[in-house]
Design a protein around this motif. Structure first.
Motif, mmCIF file in Angstrom:
data_model
loop_
_atom_site.group_PDB
_atom_site.id
_atom_site.type_symbol
_atom_site.label_atom_id
_atom_site.label_comp_id
_atom_site.label_asym_id
_atom_site.label_seq_id
_atom_site.Cartn_x
_atom_site.Cartn_y
_atom_site.Cartn_z
ATOM 1 N N LEU A 16 0.831 -1.210 0.000
ATOM 2 C CA LEU A 16 0.000 0.000 0.000
ATOM 3 C C LEU A 16 0.864 1.257 0.000
ATOM 4 N N ALA A 17 2.008 1.180 0.671
ATOM 5 C CA ALA A 17 2.900 2.346 0.772
ATOM 6 C C ALA A 17 3.492 2.728 -0.583
ATOM 7 N N ASN A 18 3.494 1.780 -1.533
ATOM 8 C CA ASN A 18 3.972 2.092 -2.886
ATOM 9 C C ASN A 18 3.077 3.135 -3.554
ATOM 10 N N TYR A 19 1.805 3.057 -3.216
ATOM 11 C CA TYR A 19 0.827 3.913 -3.890
ATOM 12 C C TYR A 19 0.376 5.083 -3.036
ATOM 13 N N MET A 20 0.432 4.900 -1.715
ATOM 14 C CA MET A 20 -0.106 5.925 -0.816
ATOM 15 C C MET A 20 1.008 6.605 -0.036
ATOM 16 N N SER A 21 0.836 7.879 0.180
ATOM 17 C CA SER A 21 1.845 8.599 0.961
ATOM 18 C C SER A 21 1.476 8.636 2.445
ATOM 19 N N ASP A 22 0.196 8.637 2.728
ATOM 20 C CA ASP A 22 -0.224 8.734 4.117
ATOM 21 C C ASP A 22 -0.971 7.466 4.524
ATOM 22 N N LEU A 23 -0.268 6.598 5.237
ATOM 23 C CA LEU A 23 -0.890 5.337 5.649
ATOM 24 C C LEU A 23 -1.601 5.466 6.989
ATOM 25 N N LYS A 24 -1.183 6.454 7.739
ATOM 26 C CA LYS A 24 -1.731 6.552 9.098
ATOM 27 C C LYS A 24 -3.241 6.804 9.094
ATOM 28 N N SER A 25 -3.696 7.462 8.037
ATOM 29 C CA SER A 25 -5.133 7.739 7.968
ATOM 30 C C SER A 25 -5.946 6.448 7.838
ATOM 31 N N LEU A 26 -5.279 5.369 7.419
ATOM 32 C CA LEU A 26 -5.977 4.096 7.237
ATOM 33 C C LEU A 26 -6.495 3.531 8.551
ATOM 34 N N ILE A 27 -5.678 3.682 9.596
ATOM 35 C CA ILE A 27 -6.073 3.064 10.862
ATOM 36 C C ILE A 27 -6.447 4.100 11.920
ATOM 37 N N ALA A 28 -6.630 5.321 11.471
ATOM 38 C CA ALA A 28 -6.989 6.378 12.420
ATOM 39 C C ALA A 28 -8.378 6.117 13.002
ATOM 40 N N PRO A 29 -8.569 6.401 14.285
ATOM 41 C CA PRO A 29 -9.895 6.161 14.877
ATOM 42 C C PRO A 29 -10.947 7.086 14.273
ATOM 43 N N LEU A 30 -12.155 6.544 14.123
ATOM 44 C CA LEU A 30 -13.238 7.328 13.527
ATOM 45 C C LEU A 30 -13.941 8.150 14.614
ATOM 46 N N GLU A 31 -14.825 9.007 14.167
ATOM 47 C CA GLU A 31 -15.497 9.905 15.117
ATOM 48 C C GLU A 31 -16.385 9.138 16.103
ATOM 49 N N ASP A 32 -16.985 8.059 15.605
ATOM 50 C CA ASP A 32 -17.894 7.306 16.477
ATOM 51 C C ASP A 32 -17.166 6.292 17.362
ATOM 52 N N GLY A 33 -15.866 6.396 17.423
ATOM 53 C CA GLY A 33 -15.100 5.496 18.290
ATOM 54 C C GLY A 33 -14.706 4.191 17.619
ATOM 55 N N ASP A 34 -15.202 3.993 16.431
ATOM 56 C CA ASP A 34 -14.871 2.775 15.684
ATOM 57 C C ASP A 34 -13.535 2.972 14.964
ATOM 58 N N ARG A 35 -12.990 1.925 14.398
ATOM 59 C CA ARG A 35 -11.781 2.049 13.590
ATOM 60 C C ARG A 35 -11.783 0.965 12.529
ATOM 61 N N TYR A 36 -10.906 1.144 11.549
ATOM 62 C CA TYR A 36 -10.816 0.163 10.473
ATOM 63 C C TYR A 36 -9.735 -0.867 10.813
ATOM 64 N N VAL A 37 -9.989 -2.103 10.448
ATOM 65 C CA VAL A 37 -9.012 -3.171 10.681
ATOM 66 C C VAL A 37 -8.843 -3.990 9.394
ATOM 67 N N PHE A 38 -7.814 -4.810 9.388
ATOM 68 C CA PHE A 38 -7.580 -5.703 8.244
ATOM 69 C C PHE A 38 -7.973 -7.118 8.666
ATOM 70 N N ARG A 39 -8.673 -7.793 7.791
ATOM 71 C CA ARG A 39 -9.083 -9.169 8.070
ATOM 72 C C ARG A 39 -8.759 -10.056 6.872
ATOM 73 N N LEU A 40 -8.449 -11.291 7.178
ATOM 74 C CA LEU A 40 -8.100 -12.241 6.110
ATOM 75 C C LEU A 40 -9.114 -13.370 6.062
ATOM 76 N N ASN A 41 -9.660 -13.623 4.906
ATOM 77 C CA ASN A 41 -10.586 -14.740 4.730
ATOM 78 C C ASN A 41 -10.375 -15.320 3.339
ATOM 79 N N HIS A 42 -10.152 -16.624 3.268
ATOM 80 C CA HIS A 42 -9.880 -17.294 1.997
ATOM 81 C C HIS A 42 -8.748 -16.587 1.246
ATOM 82 N N SER A 43 -7.689 -16.256 1.932
ATOM 83 C CA SER A 43 -6.473 -15.611 1.397
ATOM 84 C C SER A 43 -6.739 -14.231 0.783
ATOM 85 N N ARG A 44 -7.913 -13.662 1.048
ATOM 86 C CA ARG A 44 -8.199 -12.301 0.618
ATOM 87 C C ARG A 44 -8.157 -11.372 1.830
ATOM 88 N N VAL A 45 -7.586 -10.211 1.600
ATOM 89 C CA VAL A 45 -7.454 -9.260 2.705
ATOM 90 C C VAL A 45 -8.554 -8.204 2.569
#
Lengths: 183, 206
Positions: A16-45
Motif C-alpha cells: 500500500l505504501a507504494n501507492y499511498m503517501s499517508d498510511l496513518k489515515s488508514l487506521i486512524a480512529p473514527l469519530e464514532d469510536g470505531d476504527r478500520y481493521v484488516f481481516r483475512l478470509n480465503h487468502s483475501r485481505v
C-alpha cells in the motif's frame, strides 16, 4: 476470518505504501469510536470497520463471501497482490498521479498500458518504477499502475513510448467478474 | 423360564461355567488373588561377566567417558538440504501458532516502520535519479561543446585555405576568375561533372 499476522500486515502495508503517501489515515480512529481493521478470509485481505468485523464472526468461514472492502489477495508465496477493488482507498492518498486524456481512457480501461500521447498531465518528481494512480481528466480514478520512466525521462520520450505499466483498471470489474470476489 | 443369552465365545463361556458355581454365586465378579512377595519381588541373580568384577562404581566411570556428540552448528559444517529444508525448520521451544496483530498500537508501530522504510527507499531513488539526470546533462553539454569546437576548427581551416589562395594569386585576372569560381563553388557546393550520356544506336538494316 482472522486478523493478519505481523508478517502479513507488513507485506500488505508495504504494498500500500507504494501507492499511498499517508498510511496513518488508514487506521486512524473514527469519530464514532470505531476504527478500520484488516481481516483475512480465503487468502483475501479485507479492510473493514471493527464493528462489522465483529458482527461477521457469527458467520462461518465458508459461508462468508466478502466483507468491507477487498484490498487484494495473499499469494501462496506470501506476497500480496492488490485488486482493483482497493482503488477507492488508494485514490484517497495517492503518492503519484497520472491524468489520462479522454482518448487514452478507453485503451487504459481495456487493459493496455498508458502511452505518453495519452497523458494529460502527471505529478512532478516521480521516479521510475513507483506506484501511481491513473485518473481521467475529470479526476475520476480509473486504475493504478507502475511508472515506466521518471518524469524527466518521460518528457523526452516519443509519443508512443510507455509511461506507466498497468496493474489494475476499472475494466476488470467486467473482465474478471467471475474471479474478482471469489475463486 | 430363564432368558436366553447369546455367547460369542463358546469356549470361554463353557470354561466359566465349568470353573465352578463359585463365580456365579458372587454375581459374576472374580477377584484375582495377588500373592505378595512372590515372583515380582524376587531379584534376578546378578550375572557376573568373566574377568570383570561386578562393582557398581565402575559403571559410573563408563558413562563419564562417553564421547561427546557435536551438533552440526558447533562444527560449522555448511548446511545441506535434507528432508526438512534449511529454512523451514522452526526453532524449538517456541510457541506454536500465529501471532495476530489486531490492537491499534502494534498496527501503528508496524505502519510507522513500513512507512519510514518506504520513504527512505523512495528518497534514495529520487536522489539517484537526480544524479543520473545531472550526469546525462553534463554529457550532453560536453558533446555539444565538442561538436561546436569541431565546427569552428573546420571553419578555420576553410578560412585559412581561402586566404592562402588569395595571397598566391594577387592581381592576376585569371586567378581572380578562379577565386570567384571558388566562391561560387563554396556557396553552392561542388557538383560532380555530368558524365556523357551513353547513346545506343541500332544498325540500319541493309
Amino acid at each position: 476470518m482472522r486478523a493478519l499476522t505481523d508478517q502479513e500486515m507488513k507485506t500488505v502495508l508495504d504494498k500500500l505504501a507504494n501507492y499511498m503517501s499517508d498510511l496513518k489515515s488508514l487506521i486512524a480512529p473514527l469519530e464514532d469510536g470505531d476504527r478500520y481493521v484488516f481481516r483475512l478470509n480465503h487468502s483475501r485481505v479485507y479492510y473493514v470497520k471493527l464493528s462489522i468485523a465483529n458482527l461477521a464472526t457469527s458467520i462461518s468461514r465458508d459461508a462468508l463471501l466478502s466483507l468491507g472492502t477487498c484490498l487484494g489477495k495473499m499469494t501462496k508465496t506470501g506476497k500480496f497482490r492488490l485488486h482493483i477493488t482497493a482503488l477507492p482507498i488508494l485514490a484517497q492518498g495517492a503518492r503519484h498521479k497520472i491524468w489520462v486524456k479522454d482518448n487514452g481512457a478507453q485503451p487504459f480501461l481495456y487493459g493496455s498500458n498508458v502511452v505518453k500521447a495519452h497523458v494529460g498531465r502527471w505529478s512532478e518528481d516521480c521516479p521510475e518504477h513507483s506506484g501511481c494512480v491513473v485518473y481521467s481528466m475529470a479526476d475520476i480514478p480509473l486504475g493504478f499502475g507502475v511508472t515506466a520512466r521518471s518524469t524527466a525521462e518521460a518528457r523526452r520520450l516519443d509519443p508512443t513510448g510507455i509511461v506507466c505499466f498497468r496493474q489494475a483498471d476499472c475494466g476488470e470489474y467486467l473482465r474478471d467478474e467471475d474471479t474478482l470476489f471469489a475463486g | 423360564m430363564a432368558p436366553t443369552r447369546t455367547v460369542k465365545n463358546k469356549h470361554a463361556a463353557s470354561k466359566t461355567n465349568g470353573a465352578g458355581s463359585k463365580s456365579s454365586k458372587d454375581g459374576g465378579i472374580t477377584k484375582s488373588k495377588s500373592r505378595s512377595g512372590s515372583k515380582a519381588n524376587v531379584k534376578a541373580p546378578a550375572i557376573q561377566v568373566k574377568g570383570r568384577p561386578n562393582i557398581p562404581g565402575l559403571d559410573k566411570n563408563k558413562t563419564k567417558k562417553q564421547q561427546r556428540v557435536y551438533t552440526e552448528k558447533e562444527l560449522g559444517i555448511p548446511e545441506l538440504n535434507m528432508v526438512t529444508p534449511v529454512g523451514v525448520t522452526k526453532p524449538r521451544g517456541k510457541k506454536k501458532g500465529k501471532v495476530f496483530v489486531d490492537d491499534r498500537e502494534s498496527m501503528a508501530t508496524i505502519l510507522a516502520l513500513v512507512q519510514a522504510e518506504k520513504e527512505g527507499q523512495i528518497e534514495s531513488k529520487m536522489i539517484r535519479a537526480r544524479q543520473m539526470e545531472e550526469i546525462r546533462e553534463a554529457r550532453r553539454a560536453e558533446a555539444e561543446k565538442k561538436e561546436a569546437e569541431r565546427k569552428a576548427k573546420l571553419e578555420e581551416t576553410k578560412e585559412s585555405l581561402r586566404k592562402k589562395r588569395k595571397r598566391h594569386g594577387h592581381g592576376n585576372k585569371h586567378d581572380d576568375d578562379e577565386d570567384t569560381s571558388l566562391k561560387a563553388v563554396t556557396a553552392t557546393g561542388t557538383k560532380a561533372a555530368k558524365p556523357k550520356k551513353k547513346r545506343v544506336s541500332f544498325a540500319a538494316p541493309e
